[in-house]
Scaffold this motif. Structure first.
Motif, PDB file in Angstrom:
ATOM      1  N   TRP A  58       3.236 -14.428  -1.884  1.00 34.48           N
ATOM      2  CA  TRP A  58       2.499 -13.508  -1.074  1.00 34.48           C
ATOM      3  C   TRP A  58       0.779 -13.814  -0.754  1.00 34.48           C
ATOM      4  N   GLU A  59       0.501 -14.314  -2.069  1.00 35.72           N
ATOM      5  CA  GLU A  59      -1.092 -14.755  -2.141  1.00 35.72           C
ATOM      6  C   GLU A  59      -1.436 -15.673  -1.180  1.00 35.72           C
ATOM      7  N   SER A  63      -2.237 -14.649   2.028  1.00 40.58           N
ATOM      8  CA  SER A  63      -3.619 -13.704   2.218  1.00 40.58           C
ATOM      9  C   SER A  63      -4.872 -14.698   2.316  1.00 40.58           C
ATOM     10  N   ARG A 107       2.903  -8.140  -5.386  1.00 43.31           N
ATOM     11  CA  ARG A 107       1.846  -7.438  -4.505  1.00 43.31           C
ATOM     12  C   ARG A 107       1.265  -6.346  -5.336  1.00 43.31           C
ATOM     13  N   SER A 147       1.045  -3.416  -4.997  1.00 41.35           N
ATOM     14  CA  SER A 147       1.859  -2.122  -4.658  1.00 41.35           C
ATOM     15  C   SER A 147       3.054  -2.237  -5.642  1.00 41.35           C
ATOM     16  N   ASP A 148       3.308  -3.182  -6.099  1.00 41.73           N
ATOM     17  CA  ASP A 148       4.551  -3.512  -7.113  1.00 41.73           C
ATOM     18  C   ASP A 148       3.960  -3.103  -8.583  1.00 41.73           C
ATOM     19  N   GLU A 165       0.758  -1.921   0.293  1.00 39.89           N
ATOM     20  CA  GLU A 165       1.130  -3.043   0.590  1.00 39.89           C
ATOM     21  C   GLU A 165      -0.002  -3.678   1.782  1.00 39.89           C
ATOM     22  N   PRO A 209      -5.698  -8.345  -4.852  1.00 40.98           N
ATOM     23  CA  PRO A 209      -5.105  -8.284  -6.182  1.00 40.98           C
ATOM     24  C   PRO A 209      -5.728  -7.250  -6.866  1.00 40.98           C
TER      25      PRO A 209
END
Length: 263
Positions: A2-3, A6, A241, A243-244, A250, A255
């Protein structure tokens, strides 16, 4: 991954490239011999220290201002950043260092350019002694960074940027007599590439990397342990993420490991 999607991730990568370019340009530039006679150690030490302090203030809130593969490795050992981010940081730092040295090379007269402030061992210093010195120099530097960047500290005293800059200055005041004070593989790599001189170059990778790793382990697992489970650490290393790992919403794009407050 996902980064990679971003925008803040790519801003961080560019910040590391940009900051390392300027760090090497000003640091190496202040280390060149413009007049006959011995090089002033204090001048060089202050130049590197002030350059880093300035860059920590300028981009610390964007990327953490690692500007050093050994520092990035230390944060990776402490499970404070993902493997992907660490790899991209190191690549950006090396490219930025070479770019900074190349600009310096192009604007400096050949008579002054010399070996472009290449790190070399002092006569009589063995590679074993040099590696040990580099380990200790980088160890104290990483300890200072981890302590000043630690968001868990309440009531921070003084300036984070100046504390980090002074730590680097201290390392140069001592280390220049032994190894030229590498403390940063990117700083050592850039002039070695341009001058094509890799004599004992491995010392300036092995020493700082070991010192950085030891500093991370000492601070994060002994002096001021971070209470994270193995699964949490693996999640961060995999690039989960935010949120994880800490319950944040999210899509924040930032980070958790790089939230260094009020640099």
């Amino acid at each position: 991954m996902w980064e990679l999607r971003s925008a803040s991730f790519w801003r961080s990568i560019f910040a590391e490239f940009f900051a390392t370019l300027f760090y090497v340009f000003f640091g190496l530039g202040a280390s060149l011999r413009w007049t006959p006679g011995p090089l002033h150690v204090l001048q060089v030490a202050l130049a590197f220290g002030l350059a880093l302090a300035t860059l920590v203030q300028a981009v610390g809130h964007i990327s953490g201002a690692h500007v050093n593969p050994a520092v990035t490795f230390a944060f990776l050992v402490g499970s404070q950043m993902s493997l992907l981010r660490a790899f991209c940081y190191m690549a950006a730092q090396l490219l930025g260092a070479v770019a900074g040295a190349a600009v310096l090379y192009s604007v400096t007269p050949p008579a002054v350019r010399g070996n472009l402030a290449l790190n070399t061992l002092h006569p009589g210093v063995s590679v074993g002694q040099a590696t040990t010195v580099e380990i200790f120099l980088t160890l104290q530097f990483v300890l200072c960074i981890f302590a000043t960047y630690d968001e868990r500290r309440n009531g921070r005293l003084g300036s984070v940027a100046l504390a980090v800059g002074f730590s680097l200055t201290l390392g140069h005041l001592f280390g220049m007599y032994y190894t030229g004070a590498g403390m940063n593989p990117a700083r050592s790599f850039a002039p070695a590439i341009l001058t094509r001189n890799f004599t004992n170059h491995w010392v300036y990778w092995v020493g700082p990397i070991i010192g950085g790793g030891l500093g991370s382990l000492l601070y994060d697992f002994l002096l001021f342990p971070r209470l994270k489970s193995v699964s949490e650490r693996l999640s961060i290393l995999k690039g989960a993420r935010p949120s994880d790992s800490n319950g944040q919403p999210e899509g924040t794009g930032e980070p958790v490991e790089l939230k260094t407050q009020a640099l």
